[in-house]
Design an enzyme around this catalytic site. Structure first.
Site, mmCIF file in Angstrom:
data_model
loop_
_atom_site.group_PDB
_atom_site.id
_atom_site.type_symbol
_atom_site.label_atom_id
_atom_site.label_comp_id
_atom_site.label_asym_id
_atom_site.label_seq_id
_atom_site.Cartn_x
_atom_site.Cartn_y
_atom_site.Cartn_z
ATOM 1 N N SER A 205 31.081 32.846 39.378
ATOM 2 C CA SER A 205 30.764 34.229 39.753
ATOM 3 C C SER A 205 30.699 35.104 38.512
ATOM 4 O O SER A 205 31.552 34.973 37.627
ATOM 5 C CB SER A 205 31.901 34.752 40.651
ATOM 6 O OG SER A 205 31.398 35.393 41.772
ATOM 7 N N HIS A 207 31.335 38.328 37.959
ATOM 8 C CA HIS A 207 32.306 39.402 37.696
ATOM 9 C C HIS A 207 33.646 38.917 37.164
ATOM 10 O O HIS A 207 34.520 39.729 36.866
ATOM 11 C CB HIS A 207 32.504 40.275 38.939
ATOM 12 C CG HIS A 207 33.193 39.612 40.084
ATOM 13 N ND1 HIS A 207 34.467 39.913 40.455
ATOM 14 C CD2 HIS A 207 32.771 38.665 40.951
ATOM 15 C CE1 HIS A 207 34.817 39.192 41.507
ATOM 16 N NE2 HIS A 207 33.790 38.423 41.837
ATOM 17 N N CYS A 330 50.814 39.511 51.902
ATOM 18 C CA CYS A 330 51.193 40.673 52.705
ATOM 19 C C CYS A 330 50.013 41.583 53.005
ATOM 20 O O CYS A 330 49.932 42.180 54.065
ATOM 21 C CB CYS A 330 52.255 41.494 51.989
ATOM 22 S SG CYS A 330 53.749 40.545 51.717
#
Ligand code: PMP
Length: 409
Positions: A205, A207, A330
């Site tokens: 990728s 980025h 979380c």
């Protein structure tokens, strides 16, 4: 005066290099033509795509630039790798992968199961290492694809992909070997022609290496049994349909050129990593480094601070202007530690206190020094309000006792 941000979350995404932005701008402005058009104006974007292809091919050491396809990123690449290889080998319905892959592989594997394929997910040991014998045992006459990531996004553990792919190909040359190299391209040298000749498909990728988001590349070795996944127009010689993201592709190409020359930085990043880790280990009790016994990326450190909440650490260091990420899930609404730390069997009391710091070539020594200055105090103050810490230090129980003695350091 506000403190400047210290960005240590480069495994999530990286700042776009100024050279990349500059190179992209003409393709958002005057060079807007569709690269497939026949008039002479379209030649600029068309040639620019080919130059970028050459840049990607050089960075990953591909034998020919025709082995590089542009995608929208590693998520698309991973989907295309797995589905494309399975469609080209319809008589085989089994795949092998690991428990520590990115969701862009793990969720595809689940979807494959819903479609009647069988999936074997290899586990890892406490350091995050794969068992080569287990890989060999997992292979079946029906195995179509083996998909094993190169560098882990959470822990930075690097799998010996050259050796693993050689083992697979020696057992059965028809198996397609895919590696998700999103976290390694641009960080450690990769040479698909010379050192990784058994890797059939590699995905990445833009980025993650100071290129733009929403663009990526895929290496598909010449002669590999693979069928295009995204179909439609004839772009990318029919192997990935859709009008090209010209500016993004140009940006990715420049990012690859910059990464090639930045390899000299690997050593500097390793020194920063070593300094950060040894300083924190020396100043903070009951902390260990996930994957410390394995080969790791030079830019990634995953700390496990026992008896503190990763989310609380994140909030506290954000207050000090530091951007990082935690190893728990979380944020996805679950209290579970991440699937990677669970696969490594990191104890619950530590996996919850995981903190990932990931550097880039823009990270300075002064920034690491600031982390070393503030982090021990943050952990100490969070532990003062942690009931688990009280329990661990006042009334050590069996497993807790072991950590207090620093066994996992
Ligand atoms: N694989 C790995 C190992 C990654 O770290 C990421 C990004 N976090 C991806 C795949 C997905 O990349 P993208 O979101 O750019 O498609």
């Amino acid at each position: 005066m506000s403190t400047p941000t210290i960005y240590l979350d480069n495994n999530a995404t990286t700042p776009v290099a100024p050279e990349v932005v500059e190179a992209m701008l003409p393709f958002l402005r005057e060079q807007f033509y569709n690269p497939s058009s026949s008039y002479p104006e379209a030649r600029g974007p068309r040639d620019a795509i080919e130059r970028a292809r050459e840049s990607v091919a050089r960075l990953v050491g591909a034998g020919a630039k025709s082995e590089i396809l542009f995608t929208s990123g590693a998520t698309e690449g991973n989907n295309a790798a797995l589905w494309g290889a399975l469609r080209a080998n319809p008589d085989r319905r089994h795949i092998v992968t690991t428990q520590v892959e990115h969701p862009a592989v793990l969720e595809v594997a689940k979807e494959l199961e819903r479609n009647g394929y069988r999936v074997t997910r290899l586990g890892v040991d406490r350091d995050g290492n794969l068992d080569k014998a287990a890989l060999l045992r997992a292979l079946e006459p029906e195995t179509a694809v083996v998909s094993i990531m190169h560098g882990n996004n959470e822990t930075g553990v690097v799998f010996p992909i050259g050796e693993l792919s050689r083992i697979v190909k020696a057992a059965d040359p028809r198996i397609v070997f895919h590696t998700d190299a999103t976290q390694t391209v641009g960080k450690i040298p990769i040479n698909l022609a010379k050192t990784l000749p058994h890797v059939d498909i590699l995905t990445m990728s833009g980025h993650k290496l100071h290129g733009p988001k929403g663009v990526g590349a895929m290496f598909v070795r010449r002669g590999v049994r693979w069928r295009p996944w995204q179909i439609g127009g004839h772009q990318e010689r029919g192997r990935r349909a859709g009008t090209e993201n010209v500016a993004g592709i140009v940006g990715l190409g420049v990012a690859c050129d910059l990464a090639r020359t930045a390899y000299a930085d690997e050593e500097r990043l390793r020194q920063l990593q070593q300094w950060l880790e040894s300083s924190i280990l020396a100043q903070v009790p009951n902390v260990f480094i996930n994957g410390r016994g394995a080969e790791r990326l030079p830019n990634t450190t995953s700390f496990a601070f026992e008896y503190v909440e990763g989310e609380a650490i994140l909030l506290a260091i954000a207050d000090a202007g530091i951007c990082a990420s935690s190893g728990s899930a979380c944020t996805s609404g679950s209290l579970d530690p991440s699937h990677v730390l669970k696969a490594m069997d990191i104890p619950f009391s530590a996996a919850h206190g995981s903190l990932r710091l990931s550097t880039s070539r823009y990270t300075t020594g002064a920034e690491i020094e600031r982390v070393i200055d503030v982090l021990p105090g943050i952990i100490a103050s969070l532990r003062r309000i942690s009931p688990y810490w009280d329990q661990a230090t006042n009334a050590p129980r069996g497993d807790i006792d072991v950590f207090v003695q620093g066994k996992y350091r």
